[in-house]
Design a protein around this motif. Structure first.
Motif, short mmCIF file in Angstrom:
data_model
loop_
_atom_site.label_atom_id
_atom_site.label_comp_id
_atom_site.label_asym_id
_atom_site.label_seq_id
_atom_site.Cartn_x
_atom_site.Cartn_y
_atom_site.Cartn_z
N GLU A 106 -8.02 5.39 -2.22
CA GLU A 106 -7.61 6.51 -1.36
C GLU A 106 -6.72 6.27 -0.47
N TYR A 107 -5.44 7.14 -0.79
CA TYR A 107 -4.11 6.97 0.19
C TYR A 107 -3.40 5.92 -0.36
N TYR A 108 -3.39 5.26 -1.32
CA TYR A 108 -2.54 4.11 -1.79
C TYR A 108 -1.31 4.43 -2.09
N ALA A 109 -0.25 4.01 -1.72
CA ALA A 109 1.16 4.57 -1.77
C ALA A 109 1.52 4.17 -3.24
N THR A 110 1.41 4.97 -4.33
CA THR A 110 1.82 4.84 -5.73
C THR A 110 3.27 4.99 -5.79
N ASP A 111 4.03 5.58 -5.09
CA ASP A 111 5.51 6.10 -5.39
C ASP A 111 6.33 5.11 -5.14
N LEU A 112 6.00 3.97 -4.56
CA LEU A 112 6.85 2.72 -4.44
C LEU A 112 7.23 1.80 -5.63
N PRO A 113 8.42 1.51 -5.76
CA PRO A 113 8.95 0.67 -6.96
C PRO A 113 8.34 -0.56 -6.91
N GLN A 126 -2.40 6.65 15.20
CA GLN A 126 -3.34 7.62 16.17
C GLN A 126 -2.97 8.91 15.58
N GLN A 127 -1.62 9.15 15.33
CA GLN A 127 -1.46 10.49 14.77
C GLN A 127 -2.14 10.94 13.65
N ALA A 128 -2.25 10.01 12.66
CA ALA A 128 -3.09 10.22 11.49
C ALA A 128 -4.51 10.63 11.86
N GLN A 129 -4.88 9.85 12.89
CA GLN A 129 -6.42 10.11 12.97
C GLN A 129 -6.87 11.19 14.04
N ALA A 159 -5.79 17.96 8.82
CA ALA A 159 -5.64 18.30 7.11
C ALA A 159 -5.43 17.09 6.72
N LYS A 160 -5.91 16.67 5.35
CA LYS A 160 -6.11 15.51 4.52
C LYS A 160 -4.73 15.33 3.95
N GLN A 161 -4.01 16.37 3.59
CA GLN A 161 -2.81 16.31 2.79
C GLN A 161 -1.86 15.79 3.85
N ASP A 162 -1.69 16.09 5.09
CA ASP A 162 -1.02 15.53 6.10
C ASP A 162 -1.24 14.31 6.62
N LEU A 213 1.05 10.62 6.32
CA LEU A 213 1.42 9.60 7.47
C LEU A 213 1.01 8.47 7.00
N PHE A 214 -0.16 8.02 6.42
CA PHE A 214 -0.54 6.86 5.78
C PHE A 214 0.57 6.56 4.88
N GLY A 215 1.24 7.17 4.11
CA GLY A 215 2.23 6.93 3.19
C GLY A 215 3.38 6.22 4.09
N ARG A 216 3.82 6.92 5.10
CA ARG A 216 4.81 6.51 6.03
C ARG A 216 4.64 5.05 6.37
N MET A 217 3.26 4.83 6.80
CA MET A 217 2.96 3.54 7.26
C MET A 217 3.13 2.43 6.29
N GLN A 218 2.85 2.87 5.06
CA GLN A 218 2.77 1.81 3.81
C GLN A 218 4.12 1.65 3.38
N ARG A 219 5.02 2.68 3.59
CA ARG A 219 6.34 2.49 3.20
C ARG A 219 7.04 1.29 4.21
N ARG A 220 6.75 1.55 5.54
CA ARG A 220 7.11 0.71 6.28
C ARG A 220 6.72 -0.91 6.29
N LEU A 221 5.36 -1.16 5.60
CA LEU A 221 5.04 -2.45 5.57
C LEU A 221 5.49 -2.93 4.30
N TYR A 222 5.96 -1.97 3.12
CA TYR A 222 6.43 -2.53 1.92
C TYR A 222 7.97 -2.96 2.36
N ALA A 223 8.43 -2.38 3.12
CA ALA A 223 9.97 -2.68 3.51
C ALA A 223 10.24 -4.02 4.29
N GLU A 224 9.07 -4.10 5.33
CA GLU A 224 9.43 -5.37 6.44
C GLU A 224 8.00 -5.61 6.80
N GLY A 225 7.06 -5.68 6.20
CA GLY A 225 5.65 -6.22 6.71
C GLY A 225 5.52 -7.61 6.47
N GLY A 226 3.98 -8.14 6.79
CA GLY A 226 4.10 -9.51 6.72
C GLY A 226 3.20 -10.09 5.49
#
Length: 535
Positions: free
Chosen positions: A350-357, A468-471, A475-478, A482-495
């Motif tokens: 649940e919440y996995y970012a499937t839209d990233l290449p 904290q904003q996500a928690q 609304a689950k969709q919203d 937010l979890f998607g934004r966090m994952q996109r950040r990690l995809y781009a520059e995480g460890g």
């Protein structure tokens, strides 16, 4: 110490244990010499169509014998101490939680019939379903609060303690026999994940002893327990989710994978947990046993420390993302028993970012990034160990891949006993893995500035604020956005360089039915026997 002591794939003791040595398993006709293997109500092991054949209407009766790795004489039936795979399998047979994780790692109601938050998400009302303990007493709110307070006792070290941290247990209260108001320390939209936390089992209030005659509310009742050898449980006819099909379940301990396999082939057990990919390939489709692959059970990764050279430079991290040939790593380190990763945790959850290449190797781009970072002839120590399957193979494969980009990886073998504590804060690059857990829990426990198992040393206040904003978002969709934004950040520059997700492999006799084939390890339907039957 494991990669995450609260939410991990438990690491079993691989040594053969007294009383159930490997040679005992190897003798296909030797079951009578091992008292633990005596059959009760089971017929032969003829071909009945296999696990892929649903086998029609479930059949009641018989004893299923399941072989797991164990922990020797120190094993316990205390569900709050459950850590190894055998511990957890026994605990879920005897006890229940308020919720548990479904195949997508979303929280599913169990003893909790429903839950509802207040508008600010810092108080949750939970209503219990009608359920009874094995001694006939009803499961009440007082039992739940006692259990959670026992887990949170600062004098004790229980598996779920960190997960229950958001609850103010002093302020939480029973609102009736089957009603609980949980008061939280902060808004927690994903509070059901807390109820489903690994090890958060409900026990009768005032229970302190579990190894001689434990009383739970799970699908099976206690019969006997010999630590390091076997445990026998019998069907609980009053189980709220329907009485099990089996008369009995027997958990047997065998440290070596070969012992579990030979016991299965010899008809001494019907279920063998944690098989190697090579074993699976040798027996899959051959008609003697069935192989069950639980997909997406374990994240496989390299962990880059983002707070120190060379990985404090985002360009170097991106270069390493582009060096990795994930297909080669899955084929070589996992023997093909898995799928490629995309530098994010939780594929299929649940919440996995499937839209990233899907990331693919690009050595030219990797070399260019390293040149920009002034790291053209980079040498990095890669810590690894035989602490987990595939680690040494992955290190060797990645070393060869990195060499093609002009990077020298100095592979350093670490101690199996201290590897996880050694690499948590030390070093710069290491092999890493994690078992199934909700993506929200992965973010909170490993990627916030204050996370105690932040192995990548990822510390960004704006990232913390997004969590904290996500928690705080009802609304689950919203929240998903937010979890998607966090994952996109990690995809781009995480460890985390997540190169794959390993299958968890189980073997069963051909007559076993009802074993779930979709649930990753550590979820509700993994190692669950109340819905299993013998054809």
């Amino acid at each position: 110490m494991p990669d995450d002591p609260t939410h991990r794939l438990p690491q079993p003791d691989a040594r053969p244990l007294p009383g159930l040595r490997r040679r005992g398993f190897l003798a296909a006709t030797g079951a009578a010499s091992l008292g633990a293997f005596a059959l009760t109500g089971c017929g032969g092991t003829g071909d009945a169509g296999g696990a892929d054949d649903p086998g029609g209407t479930p059949k009641r009766g018989g004893r299923l014998r399941a072989a797991f790795s164990g922990g020797g004489a120190s094993e316990t039936l205390d569900p709050h101490k459950a850590n190894l795979f055998a511990d957890v399998a026994r605990a879920k047979a005897l006890f229940d939680k308020l919720a548990d994780y479904g195949a997508d790692l979303s929280a599913q109601p169990r003893l909790a019939a429903k839950w509802e938050p207040n508008p600010t998400l810092d108080r949750w009302r939970v209503t219990l379903r009608k359920a009874t303990f094995h001694d006939g007493r009803p499961v009440t709110a007082d039992d739940v609060l006692y259990s959670y307070r026992r887990i949170a006792d600062p004098r004790r070290t229980f598996r779920a303690k960190a997960s229950l941290e958001p609850i103010d247990l002093a302020a939480s209260r029973a609102t009736g026999d089957r009603g609980i108001e949980f008061v939280l320390k902060r808004p927690t939209a994903e509070f059901p994940n807390v109820l489903a936390a690994f090890g958060a089992y409900v026990v009768p209030r005032h229970a302190t002893e579990f190894d001689h005659h434990p009383v739970g509310s799970g699908p099976f009742r206690f019969v006997s327990f010999a630590p390091g050898r076997s445990a026998v449980f019998r069907r609980h006819d009053g189980y709220w989710d329907g009485a099990p099909h089996l008369d009995e379940i027997e958990f047997l301990v065998a440290g070596e994978e070969s012992a579990r396999v030979n016991a299965l082939l010899g008809g001494q057990v019907e279920y063998a947990h944690e098989l190697d990919p090579t074993t699976a390939r040798a027996h899959e489709g051959q008609g003697r046993i069935d192989i069950v692959r639980l997909r997406n059970s374990a994240m496989q990764a390299f962990c880059m420390k983002t707070d120190r050279p060379p990985f404090d430079d985002r360009r170097v991290r991106e270069a390493f993302f582009l060096i990795a040939d994930r297909t080669e790593l899955v084929d070589g380190a996992l023997s093909g028993a898995g799928v490629v990763g995309n530098d994010l945790f939780g594929k299929g959850y649940e919440y996995y970012a499937t839209d990233l290449p899907q990331r693919a190797p690009d050595l030219d781009r990797a070399r260019a990034l390293l040149k920009q970072a002034g790291a053209e002839k980079l040498t990095v120590t890669l810590d690894t160990s035989a602490v987990a399957a595939g680690f040494t193979e992955a290190a060797s494969i990645f070393r060869d891949q990195a060499a093609k980009a002009g990077v020298t990886l100095d592979v350093k073998m670490g101690s199996k006993d201290s590897y996880w504590s050694d690499v948590l804060n030390n070093g710069t690059l290491c092999c890493y893995r994690s078992g199934a857990m909700p993506i929200e829990a992965h973010l909170s426990q490993r990627l916030l500035s204050a996370s105690t198992t932040n192995a990548t040393r990822w510390q960004h206040e704006d990232f913390d604020a997004l969590y904290q904003q996500a928690q705080s978002t009802r609304a689950k969709q919203d929240r998903a956005a937010l979890f998607g934004r966090m994952q996109r950040r990690l995809y781009a520059e995480g460890g985390f360089l997540v190169w794959g997700f390993a299958d968890w492999i189980i073997g069963t006799a051909r007559r076993v039915r009802g074993v779930d084939r979709q649930a990753p390890a550590n979820t509700l339907d993994w190692a669950r026997f109340d819905k299993v039957w013998l054809a």
